[in-house]
Structure formats: C-alpha cells, structure tokens
Design a protein around this motif. Sequence first.
Motif, PDB file in Angstrom:
ATOM      1  N   ARG A   1       0.830  -1.205   0.000  1.00 34.60           N
ATOM      2  CA  ARG A   1       0.000   0.000   0.000  1.00 34.60           C
ATOM      3  C   ARG A   1       0.865   1.257   0.000  1.00 34.60           C
ATOM      4  O   ARG A   1       0.616   2.199  -0.755  1.00 34.60           O
TER       5      ARG A   1
ATOM      6  N   PRO B   1     -19.411   6.845  -4.030  1.00 36.11           N
ATOM      7  CA  PRO B   1     -18.321   6.076  -3.423  1.00 36.11           C
ATOM      8  C   PRO B   1     -18.120   6.517  -1.978  1.00 36.11           C
ATOM      9  O   PRO B   1     -18.108   7.717  -1.673  1.00 36.11           O
TER      10      PRO B   1
ATOM     11  N   HIS C   1     -12.758  -2.019  -5.539  1.00 35.90           N
ATOM     12  CA  HIS C   1     -13.642  -0.866  -5.331  1.00 35.90           C
ATOM     13  C   HIS C   1     -13.169   0.348  -6.140  1.00 35.90           C
ATOM     14  O   HIS C   1     -13.995   1.112  -6.658  1.00 35.90           O
ATOM     15  N   LYS C   2     -11.865   0.521  -6.225  1.00 30.50           N
ATOM     16  CA  LYS C   2     -11.330   1.636  -7.012  1.00 30.50           C
ATOM     17  C   LYS C   2     -11.726   1.482  -8.484  1.00 30.50           C
ATOM     18  O   LYS C   2     -12.162   2.452  -9.135  1.00 30.50           O
TER      19      LYS C   2
ATOM     20  N   ALA D   1     -15.494   2.109  -8.842  1.00 31.50           N
ATOM     21  CA  ALA D   1     -15.823   3.538  -8.776  1.00 31.50           C
ATOM     22  C   ALA D   1     -15.591   4.209 -10.125  1.00 31.50           C
ATOM     23  O   ALA D   1     -16.423   5.012 -10.588  1.00 31.50           O
ATOM     24  N   GLN D   2     -14.485   3.875 -10.760  1.00 31.68           N
ATOM     25  CA  GLN D   2     -14.188   4.459 -12.069  1.00 31.68           C
ATOM     26  C   GLN D   2     -15.192   3.980 -13.122  1.00 31.68           C
ATOM     27  O   GLN D   2     -15.637   4.755 -13.981  1.00 31.68           O
TER      28      GLN D   2
ATOM     29  N   GLU E   1      -9.357   5.939   0.476  1.00 30.95           N
ATOM     30  CA  GLU E   1      -9.589   4.744  -0.332  1.00 30.95           C
ATOM     31  C   GLU E   1     -11.074   4.389  -0.359  1.00 30.95           C
ATOM     32  O   GLU E   1     -11.755   4.449   0.668  1.00 30.95           O
ATOM     33  N   VAL E   2     -11.576   4.006  -1.532  1.00 36.99           N
ATOM     34  CA  VAL E   2     -12.969   3.594  -1.668  1.00 36.99           C
ATOM     35  C   VAL E   2     -13.146   2.226  -1.006  1.00 36.99           C
ATOM     36  O   VAL E   2     -12.455   1.270  -1.373  1.00 36.99           O
TER      37      VAL E   2
ATOM     38  N   ARG F   1     -15.541   6.574   1.009  1.00 38.00           N
ATOM     39  CA  ARG F   1     -14.099   6.454   1.231  1.00 38.00           C
ATOM     40  C   ARG F   1     -13.788   6.492   2.722  1.00 38.00           C
ATOM     41  O   ARG F   1     -14.489   7.143   3.504  1.00 38.00           O
TER      42      ARG F   1
ATOM     43  N   VAL G   1      -9.763  -3.356  -2.005  1.00 37.26           N
ATOM     44  CA  VAL G   1      -9.685  -1.909  -2.244  1.00 37.26           C
ATOM     45  C   VAL G   1      -9.503  -1.639  -3.733  1.00 37.26           C
ATOM     46  O   VAL G   1     -10.127  -0.719  -4.299  1.00 37.26           O
ATOM     47  N   GLU G   2      -8.660  -2.418  -4.383  1.00 32.83           N
ATOM     48  CA  GLU G   2      -8.440  -2.227  -5.818  1.00 32.83           C
ATOM     49  C   GLU G   2      -9.722  -2.502  -6.604  1.00 32.83           C
ATOM     50  O   GLU G   2     -10.017  -1.810  -7.592  1.00 32.83           O
TER      51      GLU G   2
ATOM     52  N   GLY H   1     -17.208  12.079  -7.152  1.00 28.23           N
ATOM     53  CA  GLY H   1     -17.078  10.747  -7.729  1.00 28.23           C
ATOM     54  C   GLY H   1     -18.398  10.038  -7.924  1.00 28.23           C
ATOM     55  O   GLY H   1     -18.450   8.796  -7.930  1.00 28.23           O
TER      56      GLY H   1
END
Length: 631
Positions: A89, A207, A121-122, A125-126, A214-215, A209, A118-119, A158
């Motif tokens: 991280r 989202p 969710h990231k 979100a995008q 972090e989302v 966070r 986390v990745e 976002g």
Amino acid sequence: MAGRINDDDVKAVRDAVPIDAVVSEYLQLRGAGGGNLKGLCPFHDEKSPSFQVSPSKGLFHCFGCQEGGDTIAFVRKIDHLSFSEAVERLAATAGITLRYEEGGYNPSNQRGERIRLVEAHKAAAQFYIEQLGSPEAEIGRKFLAERGFDQAAAAHFGVGYSPAGWDHLTRFLRGKGFSDKELLTSGLAQESRRNPIDRFRGRLMWPIRDVSGEVVGFGARKLRDDDNGPKYLNTPETPIYKKSQVLYGIDLAKKDIAKSSRAVVVEGYTDVMACHLAGVTTAIATCGTAFGGDHIKILRRLLMDNGSARVIFTFDGDAAGQKAALRAFEDDQKFAAETYIAIAPDNMDPCDLRLAKGDEAVADLVQPRTPLFEFAIRQVVGRYDLETPAGRAAALDEAAPIVARIKNVASQHEVAVQLAGILGILDTQFVVKRVAQLARWARDRGGKGPAPAPGRRPQYEDAAPRPAGAPGPALNLRSPAHRTERELLKLALQHPHLVSPAFDAYGIDEFTAPPYAAVRQCIQDAGGATDAPSDYLPAVMDSAPNDVVRALVTELAVEAVHARTVDEAYAGEQLVAVRRRAVDRRLLDIQGTLARLGQHGDPAQLAAVQNELWVLQQYGQALRNKGAAAL
C-alpha cells in the motif's frame, strides 16, 4: 504464495513515505516540542494526547498504550494489514515498484485480501463514473440536476451510475483479473442461481471512502419506480467496510475539520454535497446507520478536543429527525467539543435549503446556535403537561439527569437555572441542587450510579449483630420490616440482570438494616449489578470489609428467592417497595421540618422545603400508580 518483498525495496518504501504524512491521514497532529508531533492516539481512547510522532526518526509511540513503531507498523496496526499488504500500500502511494525474491513480480491474484478488495472498489468507482455519461444514466443526471448538482459537482464527489443489467460490473471486474470470490467478498456482487450478479443495478452511486481516501464501499440511490429495493442501498459489512466506522465525505472534509476545529454532521450524501458546494467543507454524514461511538472516535482524532472545537448536527425537524438528535445526544458527552443542533426553517435538509434559498442559507444554518443538550431537554420536557404539579415533577425527574451530564460545571449551573424556568419551578435553587447532586453521584461512581450518602459507609461494626445489653431491641434481619430489602439484595446477587440498571441508582441509605446497607456497599464497590461479569460474585465478596459481611453476601447469594416465578415483574415489585419506603421516610422528615419552621420561618427556606415535599409526593404517587415504570 507470493515471494518475499526485496529488503532494499522495503527500506526504500520506509524512507520514501514520511511517517507524519501517513499519520496525518488519520488524526490531527500538533507540535510537541523537539521536532516531534502529538495527537490523540488512534489505538485507544484518551482525553489528552499521549501519541507522539518523530518525523526525523520515522517512528511513532503512544505513552498511554505503548503502541509504537515505524510507518509500516502504523499502517499495519490501523488498517489491520499484513506486513506485505502494508508495504504494498505504501509503495503504491510512493510510486515504487516492488520486487519479490521467490517468484519475480507479485502476481495480482496473490496479493493481500484487503489490497485486492480496495483495488476492486477503485476499479468499480471508475466504472460507475464512466457509466454516468451513458444514455441509460439520463435519469440519474436528471436527479442530480434537480437537486442543484452539475457535472463538475458529480465529478468532485465521484458520483456514478450502475447499469440496470444483471452483471455489467461483474463482467468488467472479471476482465480486470478479479475472481468471483473476491467480488462476492467485496460486496460488489451477490450470489444468484447460476453466477454472481451485480449488487447495485440501475442506481445512482456514491463512493464511500475511508479517512485515508480509499474507496471501501458504495451508497446507491433508487431512481425508478419499478425498483423494489430500499430507497438507499449500501454495501454490506465486508472485511474493509464497517458502516459504524466510516463517515461519508471524511476524506474531503478532514483537513478543514482539523484546521477549523469544527465538524458538521448531516444526514445524507446529497446534504454533504450541498454543504461542501455552499462552502461548508467540514460536512460529513453517516452511511445508513445512527451516529455513534466509533464515528466520534474518528472526529475526536481530527478535532483534538481543544476548547474551541464544535460539532454541529443537522437533523430534519420531523419525528425521525428529533429521534436521531436524541440518539446523538446519548453519545454527546464522549466529545470534549461543544455540540450543537441546527434545524432549517420548514424542516428542510441542507440540500433542499440550498435549492430554495441558496448557499448563504446553508452556511447560516450551521452556525452554532442551539446546544444539543438544550434541544434534548426541550424535547423531554415537551412530553409533559407543565400546567400540572405531576407533569412538572415528572419532567424534572427526566430532565435533571440530562443537565447533570454537562461536564462544564459553570454551564451545568446555568442550564439548571434555565431548566427551572422552563418547568416553571419558582425555587431555582432546588433544581440547581438536584442537578448538582446527580452530577456528584455520577462523578463519584464513574457514571455507574449514586455515591453513598455522607457518613454512611458501612463498617465492620455496622454489620455485626447487636451486642448483648445494647439499648433497643435486637436487629432481626428476617423481620417483615426488612424482608423486601433482603429480597432485593438476593435478586441483585443471584439475578443482577433483572434489577439493573435501576438497582445501581439506589443509595446506601435506602437499606435501613445496617448489614444490608453493608452488602449494598459491597455490590457498589464491585462495580454494580449492571452488565455483571462472570466473576461478579467473587468481586462482591472481595469488596466485603470483614468476614461478617462476607458471610452475609454468601448467605444471600445462595438463599432461595421467595417467589415461584423469578422474573422482571417480581424484581420490579421489590425495587418499587424499597424505593417507596425510602420516599415515605423522607416525606416524614420533610413534614417534620415544615412543622419546625412553622409560618414564621425564612420564606426562601420554607419554599424550598415545600417544593421538595411536592416533588416527592408526586414521585410517590407515580410509584404507586406506575410501579417499576416510574423508577
């Protein structure tokens, strides 16, 4: 398994990410002298900062709980990560590519669970952000526009859109290398008969966070009438999302909260957006749950609990909003900050207020005006008929403990005077003394109930049988006069859950037999009957001042209760009987005082005694009419 991270890379990560920058993502830091920084420890509750950071050494240490270490240790501890996850991280933050010694570069499917979630969710979100521009999402864009949010506002927060199909996101994330297990664990997908499907479909997406940005989850708003789900659907509890431990908007608000020592708590995602766009950049909201203790911990670390800190709650003026405000007040005293409540005209929330009256109205709304405790008092008092003596007495009984919880003594006295005026009780000093007594009891007992009356700490001689030749009849602990006290103590020892928390508010002097008063003192010294632990009885016995009292505790703990059915109803009867006798004894004392004062006594003193008589008479009547409900 993934290979071990190269030692040189670990050192590079440690050197590249300043520890104060990482810690500042979670709490406010201030100068501590000698180049060090200090703040409220995130690993244990404390009232004054004992957590220190040394940027020059790259270390932290808490002098309260003894936690300490370097940047990696801090990230591991606060986010519950493994060593490799913490390094990965921090490496991502610093832009460092890690090397793994037993297998080259780390394959993505072998990385730590939290990192992977986390990745995911990231990426989600995008994906949702990109979908907001699609033709299908016109209904979502219209929803935002009707509430005063343009494309720039949506981008700033976002906000996105989840397509209405069954598995658009699931297929997208599979293409990114995420497994079905990871998607289900993350809460982004859910089980179906055949394959996992998207949890969120055809909704506007916010989202959520954590404090580091972090989302970790999403809040989804229903848009179509044929959607049979709830109005708002949040991510379920997952390894990275606990709704009681996240605050929407905290990533955007944290710096301004720390800088201004002010936080504004609103009720929804659009309210946070409206506040921030109106210049109130300290606004945050809970995510589908009541504001509680874990949320307070997050804010306290940012506010630092200095004397000028302010927390302003905005709630709708309807019944649900008032209930939420009173729930918030239950935790109010966990703040060192002053807490206030703001209710907009016509019961509008900040989003509606901004639409109707503009940004200035929102900024004006959250100026501290009404202290939360004052609002709570007026809500309580408003439930009673203050035109009647019984109504005023009942309102005083419920409101006085609220005032007693105010930590600042000067403020407590001032609000007690206000309470007397609100209730229409002319003898202000009576109310002030009542509040002060309740506060003293709570302070002496650490919030667990009243302290013993002065001079009534039962000692060895109090518990011993009356010696031969002593004046007066011998004490008979099994006489009808003391039977109820004995029953209540047996219940408190054998079935503490049936009599708590009411029992812990009973004074020592409510037990007229000295040996029973001694046992009551032992229970109090052992921490009380409320939430009695497994070693409750041994603790009570250890609190006994001598073998005589200890033997009586044992006797009462094993003697059968005189009831075929030992339940809350029976326990309530014993509680009421003991309390009624105590009230009756006090009434006799007061009536004797009135007789001594006569008509020529000091008017102020006479009014105070008469007022106490009136209050106790109403309380006694309530005990007779309502039983345990009046306690």
